[in-house]
Design an enzyme around this catalytic site. Structure first.
Site, PDB file in Angstrom:
ATOM      1  N   GLU A   7      44.345  89.169  -9.451  1.00  0.00           N
ATOM      2  CA  GLU A   7      44.825  90.534  -8.932  1.00  0.00           C
ATOM      3  C   GLU A   7      46.414  90.218  -8.722  1.00  0.00           C
ATOM      4  O   GLU A   7      46.881  89.462  -7.746  1.00  0.00           O
ATOM      5  CB  GLU A   7      44.340  90.843  -7.593  1.00  0.00           C
ATOM      6  CG  GLU A   7      44.805  92.110  -6.897  1.00  0.00           C
ATOM      7  CD  GLU A   7      44.198  92.742  -5.739  1.00  0.00           C
ATOM      8  OE1 GLU A   7      42.880  92.444  -5.570  1.00  0.00           O
ATOM      9  OE2 GLU A   7      44.936  93.453  -4.889  1.00  0.00           O
TER      10      GLU A   7
ATOM     11  N   ARG B 207      38.343  89.217   7.585  1.00  0.00           N
ATOM     12  CA  ARG B 207      39.544  88.117   8.128  1.00  0.00           C
ATOM     13  C   ARG B 207      38.884  87.123   9.144  1.00  0.00           C
ATOM     14  O   ARG B 207      38.123  87.405   9.651  1.00  0.00           O
ATOM     15  CB  ARG B 207      40.609  88.904   8.724  1.00  0.00           C
ATOM     16  CG  ARG B 207      41.366  90.008   7.807  1.00  0.00           C
ATOM     17  CD  ARG B 207      42.741  90.340   8.493  1.00  0.00           C
ATOM     18  NE  ARG B 207      43.747  89.427   8.798  1.00  0.00           N
ATOM     19  CZ  ARG B 207      44.657  89.210   8.085  1.00  0.00           C
ATOM     20  NH1 ARG B 207      45.144  90.243   7.074  1.00  0.00           N
ATOM     21  NH2 ARG B 207      45.675  88.240   8.419  1.00  0.00           N
TER      22      ARG B 207
ATOM     23  N   HIS C 250      48.375  96.478  -3.538  1.00  0.00           N
ATOM     24  CA  HIS C 250      49.199  95.881  -2.287  1.00  0.00           C
ATOM     25  C   HIS C 250      50.320  96.865  -2.418  1.00  0.00           C
ATOM     26  O   HIS C 250      51.376  96.875  -3.181  1.00  0.00           O
ATOM     27  CB  HIS C 250      49.523  94.579  -2.350  1.00  0.00           C
ATOM     28  CG  HIS C 250      49.814  94.126  -0.747  1.00  0.00           C
ATOM     29  ND1 HIS C 250      50.646  94.675   0.262  1.00  0.00           N
ATOM     30  CD2 HIS C 250      48.717  93.526   0.209  1.00  0.00           C
ATOM     31  CE1 HIS C 250      50.274  94.382   1.271  1.00  0.00           C
ATOM     32  NE2 HIS C 250      49.192  93.701   1.514  1.00  0.00           N
TER      33      HIS C 250
ATOM     34  N   HIS D 130      40.765  99.755   7.239  1.00  0.00           N
ATOM     35  CA  HIS D 130      41.520 100.679   8.051  1.00  0.00           C
ATOM     36  C   HIS D 130      40.408 101.425   8.995  1.00  0.00           C
ATOM     37  O   HIS D 130      40.864 101.784  10.099  1.00  0.00           O
ATOM     38  CB  HIS D 130      42.707 101.883   7.684  1.00  0.00           C
ATOM     39  CG  HIS D 130      43.839 100.855   7.155  1.00  0.00           C
ATOM     40  ND1 HIS D 130      44.220  99.667   7.345  1.00  0.00           N
ATOM     41  CD2 HIS D 130      45.191 101.714   6.730  1.00  0.00           C
ATOM     42  CE1 HIS D 130      45.389  99.421   6.892  1.00  0.00           C
ATOM     43  NE2 HIS D 130      45.767 100.514   6.626  1.00  0.00           N
TER      44      HIS D 130
ATOM     45  N   ASN E 291      40.223 100.313  -0.475  1.00  0.00           N
ATOM     46  CA  ASN E 291      40.125  99.452   0.378  1.00  0.00           C
ATOM     47  C   ASN E 291      39.761 100.081   1.849  1.00  0.00           C
ATOM     48  O   ASN E 291      40.779 100.763   2.198  1.00  0.00           O
ATOM     49  CB  ASN E 291      41.319  98.479   0.829  1.00  0.00           C
ATOM     50  CG  ASN E 291      41.191  97.468   1.606  1.00  0.00           C
ATOM     51  OD1 ASN E 291      40.743  97.644   2.793  1.00  0.00           O
ATOM     52  ND2 ASN E 291      41.698  96.340   1.426  1.00  0.00           N
TER      53      ASN E 291
ATOM     54  N   ARG F 271      39.634  90.865  12.868  1.00  0.00           N
ATOM     55  CA  ARG F 271      40.454  92.099  13.644  1.00  0.00           C
ATOM     56  C   ARG F 271      39.862  93.354  13.072  1.00  0.00           C
ATOM     57  O   ARG F 271      40.021  94.450  13.723  1.00  0.00           O
ATOM     58  CB  ARG F 271      41.916  91.999  13.229  1.00  0.00           C
ATOM     59  CG  ARG F 271      42.344  92.298  11.849  1.00  0.00           C
ATOM     60  CD  ARG F 271      43.723  92.180  11.719  1.00  0.00           C
ATOM     61  NE  ARG F 271      44.503  90.992  12.061  1.00  0.00           N
ATOM     62  CZ  ARG F 271      45.643  90.756  11.427  1.00  0.00           C
ATOM     63  NH1 ARG F 271      46.313  91.684  10.714  1.00  0.00           N
ATOM     64  NH2 ARG F 271      46.198  89.604  11.448  1.00  0.00           N
TER      65      ARG F 271
ATOM     66  N   HIS G 230      38.083  93.403   3.362  1.00  0.00           N
ATOM     67  CA  HIS G 230      38.736  91.820   3.803  1.00  0.00           C
ATOM     68  C   HIS G 230      38.032  91.332   5.090  1.00  0.00           C
ATOM     69  O   HIS G 230      38.146  92.095   6.149  1.00  0.00           O
ATOM     70  CB  HIS G 230      40.210  92.008   3.928  1.00  0.00           C
ATOM     71  CG  HIS G 230      40.866  90.789   4.057  1.00  0.00           C
ATOM     72  ND1 HIS G 230      42.250  90.658   4.076  1.00  0.00           N
ATOM     73  CD2 HIS G 230      40.548  89.455   4.397  1.00  0.00           C
ATOM     74  CE1 HIS G 230      42.641  89.183   4.209  1.00  0.00           C
ATOM     75  NE2 HIS G 230      41.479  88.574   4.528  1.00  0.00           N
TER      76      HIS G 230
ATOM     77  N   THR H 172      48.147  91.150   4.335  1.00  0.00           N
ATOM     78  CA  THR H 172      48.385  90.073   3.419  1.00  0.00           C
ATOM     79  C   THR H 172      49.877  89.947   2.872  1.00  0.00           C
ATOM     80  O   THR H 172      50.342  91.185   2.230  1.00  0.00           O
ATOM     81  CB  THR H 172      47.389  89.993   2.329  1.00  0.00           C
ATOM     82  OG1 THR H 172      45.947  90.395   2.573  1.00  0.00           O
ATOM     83  CG2 THR H 172      47.477  88.791   1.401  1.00  0.00           C
TER      84      THR H 172
ATOM     85  N   GLU I  77      37.478  90.522  -0.173  1.00  0.00           N
ATOM     86  CA  GLU I  77      38.754  89.717  -0.100  1.00  0.00           C
ATOM     87  C   GLU I  77      38.426  88.905   1.330  1.00  0.00           C
ATOM     88  O   GLU I  77      38.075  88.909   2.169  1.00  0.00           O
ATOM     89  CB  GLU I  77      40.019  90.684   0.387  1.00  0.00           C
ATOM     90  CG  GLU I  77      40.419  91.530  -0.474  1.00  0.00           C
ATOM     91  CD  GLU I  77      41.534  92.404   0.076  1.00  0.00           C
ATOM     92  OE1 GLU I  77      41.941  92.245   1.060  1.00  0.00           O
ATOM     93  OE2 GLU I  77      41.707  93.418  -0.663  1.00  0.00           O
TER      94      GLU I  77
HETATM   95  N1  PXP Z   1      44.651  94.122  -2.622  1.00  0.00           N
HETATM   96  C1  PXP Z   1      44.742  93.070  -1.594  1.00  0.00           C
HETATM   97  C2  PXP Z   1      44.432  91.287  -2.161  1.00  0.00           C
HETATM   98  C3  PXP Z   1      44.974  93.107  -0.280  1.00  0.00           C
HETATM   99  O1  PXP Z   1      44.903  92.094   0.586  1.00  0.00           O
HETATM  100  C4  PXP Z   1      45.319  94.535   0.237  1.00  0.00           C
HETATM  101  C5  PXP Z   1      45.298  94.844   1.628  1.00  0.00           C
HETATM  102  O2  PXP Z   1      44.292  94.614   2.397  1.00  0.00           O
HETATM  103  C6  PXP Z   1      45.318  95.442  -0.760  1.00  0.00           C
HETATM  104  C7  PXP Z   1      44.964  95.100  -2.190  1.00  0.00           C
HETATM  105  C8  PXP Z   1      45.366  96.886  -0.452  1.00  0.00           C
HETATM  106  O3  PXP Z   1      46.784  97.079   0.117  1.00  0.00           O
HETATM  107  P1  PXP Z   1      47.143  98.460   0.564  1.00  0.00           P
HETATM  108  O4  PXP Z   1      46.524  98.552   2.020  1.00  0.00           O
HETATM  109  O5  PXP Z   1      48.595  98.401   1.062  1.00  0.00           O
HETATM  110  O6  PXP Z   1      47.106  99.443  -0.143  1.00  0.00           O
END
Ligand code: PXP
Length: 243
Positions: free
Chosen positions: A155, A49, A194, A14, A11, A53, A47, A105, A74
């Protein structure tokens, strides 16, 4: 049954967060995606959003054209986001709940409550050959409703596991493992994510039937010090060693 090879979705939200902090053009998420792929990422997750953001609509256009692995988008059930996603046609969408005030999330999707609305949206994506995944807590009702909706993937939300103390971690871990086995028995494919880190991911990798982990924060945090390609390579090595 053939052996499932566990894979890594990285992901990169960031990276866009840093760019948006100055509303400038760097760092570029597409460069991050390329480096993540060079480090061994099997897929790139972003994602979009509702409040935009971090990831912007134009990032989807660029990433869709430049990603060589798979794009997992996402998204919440927001009209503008659904429209953009249908236009871009990522390989997969993961439907998540979204609250404007949250930092990230927070919980899983309430599939039971949102069943009818979800059904309509899911069909629009499946008609285009796009895989649909639902981000849910490992609760039997939610897993059953997900299977009833005919999605390909769920997921499982690993946030409670990640936040639990070492002493109590076995409780959410068991819920996740039971959830995965229920899902597999119902014909669903299982991803998880997550809050996973280089230190807590090993136990999750012992989950029977697990296919893909989606990891963001921990990898990008490490990338600040060792570079993104290396950070992804280190996480991918943990997954490979647990395959
Ligand atoms: N899976 C989903 C559905 C998420 O919303 C996120 C955060 O954007 C992640 C995985 C990744 O989470 P983390 O950044 O805590 O590794």
């Amino acid at each position: 049954m053939s052996k499932i090879i566990k894979t890594l979705g990285v992901n990169i939200d960031h990276v866009a967060t840093i760019r948006q902090a100055r509303k400038t053009i760097e760092p570029e998420p597409a460069t991050a995606a390329a480096l993540a792929e060079m480090g061994g990422a099997d897929g790139i997750t972003i994602h979009l959003r509702e409040d935009r953001r971090h990831i912007q609509d134009y990032d989807l256009d660029v990433l869709k054209r430049t990603i060589k692995s798979r794009l997992n988008l996402e998204m919440a059930l927001s009209e503008g986001v659904i429209k953009k996603a249908l236009e871009i046609e990522p390989e997969q969408i993961t439907i998540v709940p979204e609250k404007r005030e949250e930092v990230t999330t927070e919980g899983g999707l309430d599939v039971v409550r949102g069943f009818d609305q979800l059904k309509k949206v899911i069909l629009q994506f499946q008609d285009k050959g796009i895989y649909v995944s639902l981000f849910i807590d490992p609760e039997p009702d939610q897993i059953k409703a997900s299977a009833d909706l005919g999605v390909e993937f769920i997921e499982l939300h690993t946030g409670h596991y990640a936040n639990a103390s070492m002493r109590e971690r076995h409780i959410p871990q068991k819920q996740l493992f039971d959830g995965a086995s229920q899902a597999i028995n119902l014909g669903l494919r299982v991803n998880a994510g997550h809050g996973l880190t280089y230190h807590n991911v090993q136990e999750i990798l012992t989950m029977e039937g697990l296919e893909e982990l989606n990891i963001g924060h921990s990898i990008i945090a490490r990338a600040v010090f060792v570079g993104l390609k290396e950070a992804v390579r280190e996480m991918k090595n943990i997954i490979i060693h647990n395959n």
